[in-house]
Scaffold this motif. Sequence first.
Motif, PDB file in Angstrom:
ATOM      1  N   ASN A  53       0.796  -1.230   0.000  1.00  0.00           N
ATOM      2  CA  ASN A  53       0.000   0.000   0.000  1.00  0.00           C
ATOM      3  C   ASN A  53       0.830   1.282   0.000  1.00  0.00           C
ATOM      4  OD1 ASN A  53      -2.521  -1.285  -0.089  1.00  0.00           O
ATOM      5  ND2 ASN A  53      -2.414  -1.697   2.086  1.00  0.00           N
ATOM      6  N   ARG A  54       2.094   1.173  -0.259  1.00  0.00           N
ATOM      7  CA  ARG A  54       2.936   2.366  -0.338  1.00  0.00           C
ATOM      8  C   ARG A  54       2.826   2.965  -1.737  1.00  0.00           C
ATOM      9  NH1 ARG A  54       8.368   1.489   3.188  1.00  0.00           N
ATOM     10  NH2 ARG A  54       7.335   0.661   5.035  1.00  0.00           N
ATOM     11  N   GLN A  55       2.585   4.250  -1.796  1.00  0.00           N
ATOM     12  CA  GLN A  55       2.349   4.908  -3.084  1.00  0.00           C
ATOM     13  C   GLN A  55       3.559   4.884  -4.010  1.00  0.00           C
ATOM     14  OE1 GLN A  55       0.919   8.824  -2.226  1.00  0.00           O
ATOM     15  NE2 GLN A  55      -1.121   8.106  -1.667  1.00  0.00           N
ATOM     16  N   ASP A  56       4.755   4.865  -3.458  1.00  0.00           N
ATOM     17  CA  ASP A  56       5.956   4.936  -4.285  1.00  0.00           C
ATOM     18  C   ASP A  56       6.492   3.565  -4.705  1.00  0.00           C
ATOM     19  OD1 ASP A  56       6.491   4.494  -1.600  1.00  0.00           O
ATOM     20  OD2 ASP A  56       8.346   5.637  -1.589  1.00  0.00           O
ATOM     21  N   HIS A  57       5.758   2.493  -4.391  1.00  0.00           N
ATOM     22  CA  HIS A  57       6.202   1.147  -4.752  1.00  0.00           C
ATOM     23  C   HIS A  57       5.056   0.332  -5.337  1.00  0.00           C
ATOM     24  CE1 HIS A  57       8.917   2.179  -1.271  1.00  0.00           C
ATOM     25  NE2 HIS A  57       9.765   1.995  -2.259  1.00  0.00           N
ATOM     26  N   ASN A  58       5.410  -0.503  -6.305  1.00  0.00           N
ATOM     27  CA  ASN A  58       4.513  -1.548  -6.802  1.00  0.00           C
ATOM     28  C   ASN A  58       5.109  -2.861  -6.310  1.00  0.00           C
ATOM     29  OD1 ASN A  58       2.863   0.207  -8.476  1.00  0.00           O
ATOM     30  ND2 ASN A  58       4.698   0.395  -9.731  1.00  0.00           N
ATOM     31  N   VAL A  59       4.299  -3.701  -5.705  1.00  0.00           N
ATOM     32  CA  VAL A  59       4.823  -4.892  -5.038  1.00  0.00           C
ATOM     33  C   VAL A  59       4.089  -6.140  -5.502  1.00  0.00           C
ATOM     34  CG1 VAL A  59       5.251  -5.967  -2.791  1.00  0.00           C
ATOM     35  CG2 VAL A  59       5.373  -3.486  -3.015  1.00  0.00           C
ATOM     36  N   LYS A  60       4.876  -7.196  -5.728  1.00  0.00           N
ATOM     37  CA  LYS A  60       4.337  -8.522  -6.043  1.00  0.00           C
ATOM     38  C   LYS A  60       5.139  -9.547  -5.255  1.00  0.00           C
ATOM     39  CE  LYS A  60       2.959  -7.504 -10.803  1.00  0.00           C
ATOM     40  NZ  LYS A  60       3.123  -7.877 -12.209  1.00  0.00           N
ATOM     41  N   SER A  61       4.573 -10.746  -5.138  1.00  0.00           N
ATOM     42  CA  SER A  61       5.307 -11.850  -4.526  1.00  0.00           C
ATOM     43  C   SER A  61       5.037 -13.118  -5.310  1.00  0.00           C
ATOM     44  CB  SER A  61       4.914 -12.021  -3.053  1.00  0.00           C
ATOM     45  OG  SER A  61       3.566 -12.428  -2.929  1.00  0.00           O
ATOM     46  N   ALA A  62       5.957 -14.060  -5.173  1.00  0.00           N
ATOM     47  CA  ALA A  62       5.834 -15.331  -5.889  1.00  0.00           C
ATOM     48  C   ALA A  62       6.701 -16.373  -5.197  1.00  0.00           C
ATOM     49  CB  ALA A  62       6.259 -15.164  -7.347  1.00  0.00           C
ATOM     50  N   GLY A  63       6.547 -17.618  -5.635  1.00  0.00           N
ATOM     51  CA  GLY A  63       7.325 -18.713  -5.074  1.00  0.00           C
ATOM     52  C   GLY A  63       8.066 -19.484  -6.148  1.00  0.00           C
ATOM     53  N   THR A  64       9.077 -20.216  -5.716  1.00  0.00           N
ATOM     54  CA  THR A  64       9.908 -20.968  -6.649  1.00  0.00           C
ATOM     55  C   THR A  64       9.474 -22.423  -6.815  1.00  0.00           C
ATOM     56  OG1 THR A  64      11.467 -21.535  -4.881  1.00  0.00           O
ATOM     57  CG2 THR A  64      11.953 -19.554  -6.178  1.00  0.00           C
ATOM     58  N   GLU A  65       8.631 -22.913  -5.922  1.00  0.00           N
ATOM     59  CA  GLU A  65       8.201 -24.315  -5.967  1.00  0.00           C
ATOM     60  C   GLU A  65       7.011 -24.512  -6.915  1.00  0.00           C
ATOM     61  OE1 GLU A  65       9.526 -26.987  -4.347  1.00  0.00           O
ATOM     62  OE2 GLU A  65      11.120 -25.682  -3.610  1.00  0.00           O
ATOM     63  N   PRO A  66       6.885 -25.706  -7.488  1.00  0.00           N
ATOM     64  CA  PRO A  66       5.719 -25.991  -8.330  1.00  0.00           C
ATOM     65  C   PRO A  66       4.392 -25.816  -7.576  1.00  0.00           C
ATOM     66  CG  PRO A  66       7.394 -27.681  -8.632  1.00  0.00           C
ATOM     67  CD  PRO A  66       7.846 -26.807  -7.494  1.00  0.00           C
ATOM     68  N   SER A  67       4.415 -26.006  -6.272  1.00  0.00           N
ATOM     69  CA  SER A  67       3.197 -25.879  -5.455  1.00  0.00           C
ATOM     70  C   SER A  67       2.930 -24.449  -4.982  1.00  0.00           C
ATOM     71  CB  SER A  67       3.300 -26.793  -4.233  1.00  0.00           C
ATOM     72  OG  SER A  67       4.398 -26.408  -3.427  1.00  0.00           O
ATOM     73  N   ALA A  68       3.703 -23.493  -5.455  1.00  0.00           N
ATOM     74  CA  ALA A  68       3.552 -22.100  -5.006  1.00  0.00           C
ATOM     75  C   ALA A  68       2.181 -21.547  -5.357  1.00  0.00           C
ATOM     76  CB  ALA A  68       4.636 -21.223  -5.629  1.00  0.00           C
ATOM     77  N   LYS A  69       1.674 -20.721  -4.471  1.00  0.00           N
ATOM     78  CA  LYS A  69       0.392 -20.048  -4.699  1.00  0.00           C
ATOM     79  C   LYS A  69       0.453 -19.240  -5.997  1.00  0.00           C
ATOM     80  CE  LYS A  69      -2.215 -16.449  -2.408  1.00  0.00           C
ATOM     81  NZ  LYS A  69      -2.267 -15.655  -1.191  1.00  0.00           N
ATOM     82  N   VAL A  70       1.521 -18.457  -6.149  1.00  0.00           N
ATOM     83  CA  VAL A  70       1.834 -17.752  -7.399  1.00  0.00           C
ATOM     84  C   VAL A  70       3.260 -18.142  -7.749  1.00  0.00           C
ATOM     85  CG1 VAL A  70       2.188 -15.514  -8.496  1.00  0.00           C
ATOM     86  CG2 VAL A  70       0.336 -15.785  -6.823  1.00  0.00           C
TER      87      VAL A  70
END
Length: 105
Positions: A23-40
């Motif tokens: 929620n910081r205005q000066d950043h765009n943020v994403k997350s992900a995982g390296t495993e095949p079972s990762a949510k993203v």
Amino acid sequence: MNILFICSRNIWRSATAERIYKNRQDHNVKSAGTEPSAKVKVSAKNILWADIIFVMERKHKQRLVDKFPYEITNKKVVVLENEDEYEYMDQELIDMIKLSVDPYL
């Protein structure tokens, strides 16, 4: 600044980091995982999008280098050294992430 957080399954650590910073205005943020079972699952598109990538452990950086050798070239990748010992939004995890990430922002 586009920030990407990476852990194994994108359930606890990287998801917590995304929630902290999203929620910081000066950043765009994403997350992900390296495993095949990762949510993203992390993708080449995620890596190319990111200005800086924070990985929770060295093994995550190595997986990125192995799977995306061209996309990761010239990318700033920071290893946070946060082991998989925490649950989503655990206060100790939040404190560790902020302490490690804030100096880069």
